[in-house]
Design an enzyme around this catalytic site. Structure first.
Site, PDB file in Angstrom:
ATOM      1  N   GLU A 117      -0.307  -0.751   8.658  1.00 55.51           N
ATOM      2  CA  GLU A 117       1.179  -0.385   9.398  1.00 55.51           C
ATOM      3  C   GLU A 117       0.981   0.542  10.756  1.00 55.51           C
ATOM      4  OE1 GLU A 117       3.992   2.267   7.730  1.00 55.51           O
ATOM      5  OE2 GLU A 117       2.309   3.972   7.622  1.00 55.51           O
ATOM      6  N   HIS A 126       6.377   2.474   8.845  1.00 54.14           N
ATOM      7  CA  HIS A 126       6.071   2.226  10.171  1.00 54.14           C
ATOM      8  C   HIS A 126       6.429   0.604  10.558  1.00 54.14           C
ATOM      9  CE1 HIS A 126       3.951   6.252  10.667  1.00 54.14           C
ATOM     10  NE2 HIS A 126       5.205   6.498  10.702  1.00 54.14           N
ATOM     11  N   HIS A 181       2.696   2.894  -0.917  1.00 53.46           N
ATOM     12  CA  HIS A 181       2.778   3.774   0.407  1.00 53.46           C
ATOM     13  C   HIS A 181       3.610   4.874   0.158  1.00 53.46           C
ATOM     14  CE1 HIS A 181       1.427   3.626   4.683  1.00 53.46           C
ATOM     15  NE2 HIS A 181       2.564   4.164   4.826  1.00 53.46           N
TER      16      HIS A 181
END
Length: 273
Positions: free
Chosen positions: A41, A70, A154
């Protein structure tokens, strides 16, 4: 029989991509690795993904790419999300968003590996559903094809990652934390057979503050004024977790932290790549 999976932490810009290109072939040969997964990312200029950076990582030996908050920073990512099933956005984004949150990857040996990408909600500004609820739906689908499932959690909060590890113990092969770019020393196998680590770390410049030039970050902390966060370029390293998984049961047999220096790599900041 068992299978070995290398999971690489957040790949940060061109320094991180250079580390992957230089080190993944060596690690595959040395460790007998069958599958490589990487969080991509931040692969484009330190934030976001582009078709070019995804292609670079696939060509460098990565089989599946995960992401995080992101993922939408570069609008051109939508082009490849709709075409490449092995590039994942978090599964708990609304189903109407482009791309997919999980995949079953078949190795050259014919072994199916399930991968799920999740995004935490604590301290993260993203309109996503509960990863704890969504992951159950994804696991049910993947288990139709394989008992081997790796989850990229994440998230910012360590508590949310640890909770996910316990929640999925015995349900998946591994829960691996990403996002904070700092490798933690808590790798272990939970009681029911799930490998866990709070954060895998990053592939990128360690003469930095989580990948950015330290002088700029320190200036912001001192003054409270925004500055342009430029990528670091020195002391490039690759952080990863090496998993060994039983092919029949999907239980983790071992988890080992990897920290590899990438000496001699000449790296510069991406110009919007």
């Amino acid at each position: 029989m068992s299978i070995k999976i290398l999971f690489i932490g957040d790949v940060v810009g061109s320094p991180g991509r250079a580390a992957v290109k230089a080190l993944v072939p060596k690690l595959k040969a040395r460790e007998g690795i069958d599958v490589v997964i990487a969080n991509a990312e931040n692969s484009a200029g330190g934030t976001g993904i582009t078709p070019r950076t995804a292609r670079d990582l696939f060509q460098s030996g990565c089989d599946v790419l995960t992401s995080g908050d992101h993922i939408w920073r570069r609008p051109e990512v939508i082009e490849i999300l709709n075409k490449e099933p092995c590039l994942l956005r978090p599964a708990n984004f609304p189903k109407v968003t482009p791309g997919r949150g999980s995949v079953v990857f078949k190795t050259p040996q014919g072994v199916n590996i399930g991968v799920i990408c999740l995004l935490g909600r604590v301290f993260i500004d993203a309109m996503v559903e509960s990863p704890f609820r969504i992951v159950q739906e994804e696991i049910k689908l993947l288990k139709e094809s394989t008992p081997i499932i790796v989850v990229d959690m994440h998230a910012e909060a360590t508590s949310e990652k640890v909770a996910m590890g316990w929640f999925l113990d015995g349900e998946v092969s591994a829960v691996l934390g990403t996002h904070t770019h700092i490798q933690t020393a808590d790798e272990h196998i939970l009681p029911k057979g799930t490998a866990y680590i709070t954060d895998v770390g990053m592939a990128g410049p360690y003469d930095s503050v989580i990948g950015r030039k330290k002088e700029k970050i320190i200036e912001t902390f001192l003054t409270g004024m925004p500055t342009r966060f430029e990528l670091g370029t020195e002391d490039i390293e690759l952080d990863a977790a090496l998993l060994e998984i039983d092919e029949k049961t999907g239980k983790a047999l071992s988890i080992k932290r990897i920290r590899e220096k990438a000496p001699g790599i000449a790296s510069k900041e991406d110009e919007g790549a």
